[in-house]
Structures are given as C-alpha cells and as structure tokens.
Design a protein around this motif. Structure first.
Motif, PDB file in Angstrom:
ATOM      1  N   GLU A  35       0.786  -1.146   0.176  1.00 53.22           N
ATOM      2  CA  GLU A  35      -0.057  -0.025   0.002  1.00 53.22           C
ATOM      3  C   GLU A  35       0.903   1.379  -0.123  1.00 53.22           C
ATOM      4  OE1 GLU A  35      -2.665  -0.469   3.412  1.00 53.22           O
ATOM      5  OE2 GLU A  35      -3.614  -2.425   2.539  1.00 53.22           O
ATOM      6  N   GLN A  60       4.814  -0.506   3.835  1.00 57.81           N
ATOM      7  CA  GLN A  60       3.564  -0.997   4.597  1.00 57.81           C
ATOM      8  C   GLN A  60       2.761  -1.913   3.545  1.00 57.81           C
ATOM      9  OE1 GLN A  60       2.263   2.999   5.665  1.00 57.81           O
ATOM     10  NE2 GLN A  60       3.277   2.604   7.737  1.00 57.81           N
ATOM     11  N   ASN A  62      -0.064  -4.391   3.765  1.00 57.14           N
ATOM     12  CA  ASN A  62      -1.545  -4.589   3.725  1.00 57.14           C
ATOM     13  C   ASN A  62      -1.992  -4.139   5.105  1.00 57.14           C
ATOM     14  OD1 ASN A  62      -4.152  -5.923   4.059  1.00 57.14           O
ATOM     15  ND2 ASN A  62      -3.754  -5.827   1.873  1.00 57.14           N
ATOM     16  N   SER A  63      -3.263  -3.427   5.081  1.00 57.83           N
ATOM     17  CA  SER A  63      -3.806  -3.074   6.244  1.00 57.83           C
ATOM     18  C   SER A  63      -5.099  -3.698   6.600  1.00 57.83           C
ATOM     19  CB  SER A  63      -3.605  -1.620   6.778  1.00 57.83           C
ATOM     20  OG  SER A  63      -4.458  -0.983   5.397  1.00 57.83           O
ATOM     21  N   PRO A  67      -3.538  -2.700  12.009  1.00 55.59           N
ATOM     22  CA  PRO A  67      -2.297  -2.095  11.812  1.00 55.59           C
ATOM     23  C   PRO A  67      -1.217  -2.681  11.237  1.00 55.59           C
ATOM     24  CG  PRO A  67      -2.967  -1.984  14.010  1.00 55.59           C
ATOM     25  CD  PRO A  67      -3.824  -2.716  13.007  1.00 55.59           C
ATOM     26  N   TYR A  68      -0.312  -2.216  10.504  1.00 49.51           N
ATOM     27  CA  TYR A  68       0.938  -2.853   9.808  1.00 49.51           C
ATOM     28  C   TYR A  68       1.747  -3.256  11.033  1.00 49.51           C
ATOM     29  CZ  TYR A  68      -0.526   0.233   5.838  1.00 49.51           C
ATOM     30  OH  TYR A  68      -1.265   0.920   5.144  1.00 49.51           O
ATOM     31  N   LYS A  69       2.338  -4.469  10.985  1.00 49.65           N
ATOM     32  CA  LYS A  69       3.196  -4.843  11.987  1.00 49.65           C
ATOM     33  C   LYS A  69       4.396  -5.856  11.151  1.00 49.65           C
ATOM     34  CE  LYS A  69       3.875  -6.277  16.229  1.00 49.65           C
ATOM     35  NZ  LYS A  69       5.436  -5.515  16.282  1.00 49.65           N
ATOM     36  N   SER A  91       2.360  -9.739   6.218  1.00 54.35           N
ATOM     37  CA  SER A  91       0.818  -9.813   6.004  1.00 54.35           C
ATOM     38  C   SER A  91       0.248 -11.177   6.126  1.00 54.35           C
ATOM     39  CB  SER A  91       0.288  -9.354   4.748  1.00 54.35           C
ATOM     40  OG  SER A  91       0.902  -7.844   4.613  1.00 54.35           O
ATOM     41  N   TYR A 101      -3.472  -7.875  12.584  1.00 51.80           N
ATOM     42  CA  TYR A 101      -2.493  -6.874  12.145  1.00 51.80           C
ATOM     43  C   TYR A 101      -2.355  -7.249  10.582  1.00 51.80           C
ATOM     44  CZ  TYR A 101      -0.096  -6.132  16.653  1.00 51.80           C
ATOM     45  OH  TYR A 101       0.245  -5.862  17.846  1.00 51.80           O
ATOM     46  N   GLY A 102      -2.082  -6.358   9.831  1.00 49.83           N
ATOM     47  CA  GLY A 102      -1.413  -6.250   8.607  1.00 49.83           C
ATOM     48  C   GLY A 102       0.112  -6.435   8.476  1.00 49.83           C
ATOM     49  N   VAL A 139      -1.416   2.355  13.703  1.00 49.93           N
ATOM     50  CA  VAL A 139      -1.088   2.605  12.182  1.00 49.93           C
ATOM     51  C   VAL A 139      -0.080   1.370  11.952  1.00 49.93           C
ATOM     52  CG1 VAL A 139      -0.226   3.939  10.458  1.00 49.93           C
ATOM     53  CG2 VAL A 139      -1.498   5.029  12.469  1.00 49.93           C
ATOM     54  N   ASP A 140       1.090   1.529  12.565  1.00 50.46           N
ATOM     55  CA  ASP A 140       2.206   0.640  12.029  1.00 50.46           C
ATOM     56  C   ASP A 140       3.026   0.445  13.404  1.00 50.46           C
ATOM     57  OD1 ASP A 140       4.394  -0.714  11.213  1.00 50.46           O
ATOM     58  OD2 ASP A 140       4.581   0.726   9.438  1.00 50.46           O
TER      59      ASP A 140
END
Ligand code: NAD
Length: 420
Positions: A35, A60, A62-63, A67-69, A91, A101-102, A139-140
């Motif tokens: 993304e 980042q 995919n969400s 949130p992104y991880k 992801s 998480y994404g 968010v991330d």
C-alpha cells in the motif's frame, strides 16, 4: 537487484493461492502489492564530528486486517526489494496466526558493527523522526529483526513518545520488560516451533515423544526449541551453530544447549561424552541436514535446504523455524519424496503472536504472567496449525500453500468488507 527474487518468490506462492481462490487480476494486484513504500535519507552526526547520511525504508504492505506489523533490520545489504518481500510475508504470517494486524517491515542500510553505541542511538532516533508521520500504535508497529534488539526498541519508544507528547509503549514491540515488554517474548518463537511440530505431527497420527529431532542453529530460536523438544520427550540427535554440529543418537541435553546459547558458548565446547561426536564448521552443518532423524528443524539461516542436498534429506518432517530455509527447488524435490514441511509462516509465528500480546498489554496498561502468555500462545498456535492442516487437505495442496490460501482469503474478505 540481488534481492529481487525474494519478492518474486512471494508472488509465485501468492499466485498459486490466488488460483485456488479464483481471484481476478485486480484482486491479485491489490492484495500482493504494498500500500505504501517510504524511503528516507537520514543524516547522523558521527562521534568524530563529521556527518553521514544513511538510506532507510518502511514498507507497509497491507492493512485490511489491522495496523501494519513487522520488524526493523539494520543490515548493509538491506534494500527496498528485500524489505518489500519481508513486509508481504508479514501480512501472510499475521493472517495465518489470526492476529489483527497487516504486514510491514523496515530497514536501514548500515553495518551496525561499524557504529558506536551513541551513533546507533542517534541513527535510530533520526529514523523514528523521519517515519513518525506514518507510524503509531494503531497505524504501524515495528519490532526487532536482524541486528536490532530490545535496547534499540527502547530508544524507538522514547523518541516516538517525545514527538507524541506522551508515553506510547504500544508503538513498538520487543521492548525490555521494565518499559512495557511482555513476559514470555524471549522464548515465544522457539516454544511456538515445538507446539507447531507436536500439533502437526498429531494430525498425521505421529507422537512427538520418542521421535528423533535435529536442530540447525543454536540461537534464540533453535536453543529454546531444543529445550522444549527434550521436555516433550523427543530425542535430540543433533544440534549445530556456526562452529559446527554435535551428534548423539542417544540424545543431547536440551537444557544445556539453551544455557550455552544464553551464555554465548559455541557448540565446539559441548562436553564430550560417550556417543557424542562433533563435526566442525560447514561440514558439520551439511551433515546435520542429511542426518538420520525423523524431524529436521532448520533454525539458523535462509536457503539451507537446496536442490543439492534436498534429495539426501532423511527426515520425514521438516519444521521451518528459520525464515525461508528451504529454496523453491528443494520444496519440489521434498514434496516428491513425500516429506511434510511445516512452513516458516506457521512454525515460527509464535514471536509475532507474543508481540501482539505485548501490544495488547501496553494498550490495556495491564500485564500478564508468563503462564498466562504461554497458555494463550499455545491456543493461538494450535488453532493456526489446525486451520492450515484442514485447508491443505481441502485443496489437496502442501501445508505452505494451505497457509497462503487461508491468509489470502482472509485478507481479501476483510478488504471487501471495508469496501476496499
Ligand atoms: P540467532 O542469531 O540468535 O541464532 C542464529 C544461530 O544460527 C546461531 O546459533 C548461529 O551460530 C547459527 N548460525 C549462523 N550461521 C550459521 C551457519 N552458516 N550454519 C549454521 N548455523 C549458523 O538468530 P535467531 O533469532 O535464533 O533466528 C534464527 C532464524 O529464525 C532466522 O531465520 C530468523 O529470521 C528466524 N526467526 C526468528 C524469530 C525470533 O523471534 N528471534 C522469529 C521468527 C523467525
């Protein structure tokens, strides 16, 4: 372009999963491409008064599920293609583990051994300043990866908290215990590997107890796995590290292997006893991969089982504790031999599961005991294993592809529910 293959490899398996799910071309692009990719140039004052600029990334992927991880690595060969592939794998891994998480990943192109501690701290803080607008607890959420650790996560947390005007431990996981880390995090990946192995073997009507196990790599993950394999009554016939491999058909001492890893003692120092043999260096590690064992656990580096040694593997089960230890060519050779592979995105997801528990505890400001964490880890790992096994059976595919099918399906459906 040396790392281009990593994302290409991801795409190959992703597209096979997309075929199983009959996804159209647009969905394939939407679900496979990142993304957002952020590339930053950060300037750091060095100890001698000069200034040096470093290249950093945060991808980042995919969400749709949260949130992104994903971790932050410091490595001289880090590049955007590698970080993109690792973000995509996160992801998939978070969906396989069923944590909300994404996927994301970060990196800085640097050899951290050439920096003083002060330079490393200033580099970390400057990186946080640069990516501050795109990260945050909802968010991330970064974490340690290659060459980063709890101390670096502490600086990360502090810098973000200053910019956010408030203590924000949930912006990063893998922190030391005193500043919001989780009990059980240190052993989570290795313990998860053993839970995954035991649960998956049961699906094939096989008991882990009494089975021979060989573990390549005696680090954080491998040494903890060895300890718990022994606790489960398996016979640890071989273990290795960068110094070589130690073998004993009657079984090695798992507790001792863990102790040696914690104290950073190499396996060349493993106490000699009747039945124990040591083979130094690469030769020892090569012998471990093809030794007489029921379960082989690569827990060191990527690409350890390749087209040259795959046909000599004697184990019936491979449990991938390391990331990417089996090449795509070896995967096919092993499948033809009927070897069952518990894939990395399932076998080593215990680490990110407990990272998720750390984040939840930070948000709740309430902390759990190690026993509570390990109980929850066990439940998450067991459920993930069963789901992957069932999907692989349903589609008549490998466990690796089964894991991807589960993950891609959930990410796709979540996106559609969000209208994306
Ligand atoms: P580590 O650095 O603690 O341990 C690595 C081990 O591998 C050491 O014993 C080292 O001596 C050995 N080793 C290094 N080079 C070798 C070689 N050429 N041949 C044989 N052994 C060699 O690392 P770790 O944290 O245990 O990670 C191991 C693997 O697990 C990596 O692939 C990592 O990405 C993956 N992983 C780790 C975690 C985690 O929570 N630490 C989570 C998921 C995946």
């Amino acid at each position: 372009m040396s790392n281009y293959n990593a994302f290409d490899n991801f795409l190959k398996t992703f597209n096979k999963a997309a075929d199983c799910l009959d996804l159209n071309e647009n969905d394939r692009v939407k679900l496979s491409m990142p993304e957002r990719q952020v590339q930053v140039y950060i300037t750091v004052r060095m100890d001698d008064g000069s200034y040096k600029t470093f290249e950093g990334y945060r991808v980042q992927h995919n969400s749709f599920r949260g949130p992104y991880k994903g971790g932050l690595r410091y490595h001289q060969q880090a590049d955007i293609n590698e970080v993109r592939a690792l973000a995509a794998l996160m992801s998939i891994k978070c969906a396989v583990a069923d944590i909300p998480y994404g996927g994301g990943k970060g990196g800085i192109k640097v050899d951290p051994t050439t920096l003083s501690e002060g330079e490393l701290e200033r580099l970390t803080r400057a990186y946080v300043d640069a990516i501050y607008p795109v990260i945050g607890p909802s968010v991330d959420i970064p974490a340690p990866d290659v060459n980063t650790n709890g101390k670096i996560m502490g600086w990360f947390c502090d810098e973000y908290s200053k910019l956010a005007h408030g203590f924000t431990p949930a912006v990063v996981t893998g922190k030391p215990l005193l500043i919001g880390g989780s009990k059980g995090r240190e052993e989570a990946t290795g313990l998860g590997v053993v839970i995954a192995a035991k649960t998956m073997l049961n699906n094939y009507g096989v008991e882990l107890k009494g089975k021979r196990v060989a573990v390549q790599g005696n680090g954080n993950v491998g040494s903890v796995a060895s300890k718990y394999f022994c606790k489960e009554g398996a016979v640890l016939v071989a273990a290795s590290d960068v110094s070589g491999a130690v073998f004993n058909p009657n079984g090695l001492d798992g507790e001792l292997l863990r102790k040696m890893a914690v104290e950073r003692v190499l396996l060349s120092e493993y106490p000699p006893s009747i039945g124990t043999t040591f083979i130094a260096g690469k030769e020892g590690n090569a012998a471990l991969i093809t030794c007489e064992t029921d379960v082989l656990v690569p827990a060191a580096l990527e690409n350890q089982i390749d087209k040259d040694n795959a046909s000599d593997v004697k184990a019936k089960y491979i449990v991938e504790a390391a990331n990417g230890p089996t090449t795509a060519e070896a995967d096919e050779i092993l499948a033809d031999k009927g070897v069952i592979i518990v894939p990395d995105i399932l076998a080593n997801c215990g680490g990110v599961v407990v990272s998720y528990f750390e984040w939840v505890q930070n948000l709740d400001r309430y902390y759990l005991s190690e026993e509570e964490i390990n109980d929850r880890l066990k439940r998450k790992m067991t459920d993930a294993v069963q789901k992957v096994y069932n999907t692989a059976k349903q589609f008549g595919v490998s466990l690796r592809l089964g894991a991807y099918v589960n993950a891609v399906k959930e990410i796709d459906e979540s996106g559609k529910l969000l209208g994306r």
